[in-house]
Design a protein around this motif. Structure first.
Motif, short mmCIF file in Angstrom:
data_model
loop_
_atom_site.label_atom_id
_atom_site.label_comp_id
_atom_site.label_asym_id
_atom_site.label_seq_id
_atom_site.Cartn_x
_atom_site.Cartn_y
_atom_site.Cartn_z
N ALA A 14 13.37 -14.64 -2.95
CA ALA A 14 12.00 -14.10 -2.93
C ALA A 14 12.07 -12.64 -2.57
CB ALA A 14 11.16 -14.87 -1.91
N SER A 15 11.20 -11.84 -3.13
CA SER A 15 11.21 -10.41 -2.87
C SER A 15 10.08 -10.04 -1.94
CB SER A 15 11.07 -9.63 -4.18
OG SER A 15 9.75 -9.79 -4.68
N SER A 16 10.08 -8.77 -1.52
CA SER A 16 9.02 -8.28 -0.65
C SER A 16 7.84 -7.75 -1.44
CB SER A 16 9.57 -7.16 0.25
OG SER A 16 10.06 -6.10 -0.55
N GLU A 17 7.88 -7.90 -2.76
CA GLU A 17 6.77 -7.42 -3.58
C GLU A 17 5.55 -8.30 -3.34
OE1 GLU A 17 8.00 -7.42 -7.58
OE2 GLU A 17 9.53 -5.89 -7.31
N PRO A 18 4.34 -7.72 -3.31
CA PRO A 18 3.15 -8.51 -3.03
C PRO A 18 2.84 -9.46 -4.18
CG PRO A 18 2.53 -6.30 -3.68
CD PRO A 18 4.03 -6.30 -3.53
N ALA A 19 2.41 -10.66 -3.84
CA ALA A 19 1.98 -11.60 -4.86
C ALA A 19 0.61 -11.16 -5.36
CB ALA A 19 1.90 -13.01 -4.28
N ALA A 20 0.22 -11.68 -6.53
CA ALA A 20 -1.08 -11.30 -7.08
C ALA A 20 -2.20 -11.72 -6.13
CB ALA A 20 -1.29 -11.96 -8.44
N ALA B 128 4.08 -13.13 5.68
CA ALA B 128 3.90 -11.69 5.85
C ALA B 128 5.06 -10.91 5.26
CB ALA B 128 3.76 -11.34 7.34
N TYR B 129 6.22 -11.55 5.16
CA TYR B 129 7.40 -10.87 4.61
C TYR B 129 8.37 -11.92 4.11
CZ TYR B 129 11.74 -8.21 4.34
OH TYR B 129 12.90 -7.62 3.90
N ALA B 130 9.04 -11.64 2.98
CA ALA B 130 10.11 -12.47 2.46
C ALA B 130 11.09 -11.55 1.74
CB ALA B 130 9.57 -13.54 1.51
N GLY B 131 12.27 -11.39 2.27
CA GLY B 131 13.25 -10.49 1.67
C GLY B 131 14.50 -10.40 2.51
N ASN B 132 15.30 -9.39 2.22
CA ASN B 132 16.58 -9.25 2.92
C ASN B 132 16.90 -7.80 3.26
OD1 ASN B 132 17.11 -8.26 0.37
ND2 ASN B 132 18.72 -9.73 -0.13
N GLU B 133 15.85 -6.99 3.50
CA GLU B 133 16.09 -5.58 3.79
C GLU B 133 16.51 -5.31 5.24
OE1 GLU B 133 13.08 -5.48 0.37
OE2 GLU B 133 13.36 -6.64 2.21
N ALA C 270 6.92 -0.55 6.30
CA ALA C 270 6.34 -1.69 5.59
C ALA C 270 6.68 -2.99 6.29
CB ALA C 270 6.83 -1.71 4.14
N VAL C 271 7.94 -3.18 6.66
CA VAL C 271 8.37 -4.42 7.31
C VAL C 271 7.74 -4.56 8.69
CG1 VAL C 271 10.35 -5.64 8.28
CG2 VAL C 271 10.53 -4.56 6.04
N ALA C 272 7.68 -3.46 9.46
CA ALA C 272 7.11 -3.51 10.81
C ALA C 272 5.64 -3.89 10.79
CB ALA C 272 7.30 -2.17 11.50
N ASN C 273 4.97 -3.62 9.67
CA ASN C 273 3.54 -3.91 9.58
C ASN C 273 3.21 -5.10 8.69
OD1 ASN C 273 1.95 -1.56 11.04
ND2 ASN C 273 3.72 -0.63 10.05
N GLY C 274 4.26 -5.77 8.18
CA GLY C 274 4.03 -6.96 7.37
C GLY C 274 3.36 -6.70 6.04
N ILE C 275 3.66 -5.54 5.45
CA ILE C 275 3.07 -5.20 4.15
C ILE C 275 4.17 -4.81 3.19
CG2 ILE C 275 0.88 -4.44 5.16
CD1 ILE C 275 1.81 -1.57 4.92
N ALA C 276 3.85 -4.78 1.90
CA ALA C 276 4.83 -4.36 0.90
C ALA C 276 4.86 -2.83 0.84
CB ALA C 276 4.46 -4.93 -0.47
N SER C 277 6.00 -2.29 0.39
CA SER C 277 6.15 -0.84 0.34
C SER C 277 5.21 -0.20 -0.68
CB SER C 277 7.60 -0.49 0.00
OG SER C 277 7.99 -1.08 -1.22
N GLU C 278 4.68 -1.01 -1.62
CA GLU C 278 3.76 -0.47 -2.63
C GLU C 278 2.29 -0.63 -2.23
OE1 GLU C 278 5.82 -2.95 -3.18
OE2 GLU C 278 7.48 -2.14 -4.35
N THR C 279 2.04 -1.20 -1.05
CA THR C 279 0.67 -1.47 -0.65
C THR C 279 -0.13 -0.18 -0.46
OG1 THR C 279 1.33 -3.50 0.51
CG2 THR C 279 -0.80 -2.53 1.11
N PRO C 280 -1.28 -0.03 -1.13
CA PRO C 280 -2.11 1.16 -0.90
C PRO C 280 -2.73 1.11 0.49
CG PRO C 280 -3.25 -0.40 -2.34
CD PRO C 280 -1.85 -0.93 -2.16
N LEU C 281 -2.81 2.25 1.12
CA LEU C 281 -3.35 2.32 2.47
C LEU C 281 -4.85 2.56 2.45
CD1 LEU C 281 -0.59 4.49 4.21
CD2 LEU C 281 -0.70 2.00 3.93
#
Length: 258
Positions: free
Chosen positions: A97-103, A172-177, A39-50
Motif C-alpha cells: 500500500a502506498s501513502s497516496e490518498p485514496a479517492a 492515517a498512513y500506509a507506507g514504508n518511508e 506529511a507523515v508527522a501529520n498523517g497526511i499525504a505529501s500531495e494533500t492541499p493545505l
C-alpha cells in the motif's frame, strides 16, 4: 524508539499555522525538513492541499533521535476524507500500500468481535482494543531496542501472520518511508488514540481506508530494523506513546498472545 519518559525531556516541536499560499514544500523549506517528514508527522499525504488555518506539527530531529522515528508529540492535523463514490479494489499480490490518498474513505465489511476482545480500560476513555495478533512478547514497552527505548511492544510471529486492527478507525498512513519501521500502518481511533503496526511484509490497506476492529490490515514480516519475523505494535494517546499492555486484555483468550 524513545519512550514517553525520554520524550518529556525534548522541547515541543514547532506548530506551523497554514497561511495563504503555503504548500507542504514551502513549509518544509522554511523549517529545513523534508516534505515527507511533515506529511507523515501529520498523517497526511505529501500531495494533500493545505487549508488556511490548518495546524501542522513540524518534526524536529535531535542527536538522540533515531532517523525516521515516529514523533507525534502533538496531535496530528485533522483532515476530512472526501465522500465521492469509490469502488474498492484489492491490491495486487505482493504490492505494498502506498501513502497516496485514496479517492475517499473505503468502507469495509464489519468484523464480528466478542467481549473477549475488550480492554478492561475501555471505561476510562480508551477504545476497546484487542490484540492485533497472537504471539510472544519479546520486547516490552520501554525496553532497549537498537540502542533506544521501545515506544511499543514487539511480538514474535511467523512471517505472513495476519495482523488485525486493534479497534475501529481510519488509516492515517500506509507506507514504508520511515526508516527502521519497514512497512508501516497507522490507524487513527476515537478520543485521540493512534495505533501503529510495523515491520510488515505486506500492507492490505491504504490511507483513508476505514477499518473495523478485527479486520486484517497487513501481514507480519521482517522489514525495517527487525532481525526476526515480528510485529511492532504501538498505542499513542494525544501523540504520546503509552504502554500497550495497559490497554489490552490480560486473559488468555483467542485475542491474547500465546
Amino acid at each position: 524508539m524513545a519512550g514517553a519518559s525520554a520524550q518529556t525531556l525534548l522541547p515541543a516541536p514547532p506548530v506551523h499555522t497554514v497561511a495563504s499560499g503555503d504548500t507542504l514544500a514551502k513549509v518544509a523549506h522554511k523549517y529545513r525538513v523534508s516534505v515527507n517528514d511533515i506529511a507523515v508527522a501529520n498523517g497526511i499525504a505529501s500531495e494533500t492541499p493545505l487549508k488556511i488555518g490548518m495546524h501542522l506539527t513540524v518534526p524536529v530531529k535531535t542527536p538522540s533521535t533515531r532517523p525516521g522515528k515516529l514523533q507525534f508529540t502533538s496531535p496530528m492535523a485533522q483532515t476530512k476524507p472526501t465522500s465521492a463514490p469509490y469502488t474498492a479494489v484489492a491490491p495486487a499480490p505482493g504490492k505494498l500500500a502506498s501513502s497516496e490518498p485514496a479517492a475517499n474513505v473505503r468502507m469495509a465489511s464489519p468484523v464480528a468481535t466478542s467481549s473477549e476482545d475488550a480492554s478492561p480500560n475501555g471505561a476510562n476513555g480508551a477504545p476497546p482494543f484487542r490484540w492485533p495478533a497472537r504471539g510472544r512478547v519479546i520486547n516490552n514497552f520501554g525496553a532497549k531496542v537498537n540502542g533506544s527505548a521501545n515506544d511499543g511492544i514487539d511480538l514474535a510471529v511467523p512471517e505472513g501472520t495476519q495482523v488485525r486492527a486493534a479497534d475501529d478507525g481510519v488509516v492515517a498512513y500506509a507506507g514504508n518511508e520511515l526508516k527502521g519501521y519497514g512497512n508501516l500502518v497507522l490507524v487513527r481511533h476515537s478520543n485521540g488514540f493512534v495505533t501503529a503496526y510495523a515491520n510488515a511484509s505486506e500492507l492490505l490497506v491504504r490511507r483513508n481506508d476505514q477499518v473495523h476492529k478485527g479486520q486484517v490490515i497487513l501481514k507480519s514480516g521482517q522489514t525495517g530494523n527487525a532481525v526476526t519475523p515480528q510485529l511492532h505494535f504501538e498505542i499513542r494517546k494525544n501523540s504520546a506513546p503509552v504502554d500497550p499492555m495497559q490497554f489490552l486484555p490480560t486473559d488468555k483468550t483467542a485475542s491474547a498472545p500465546l
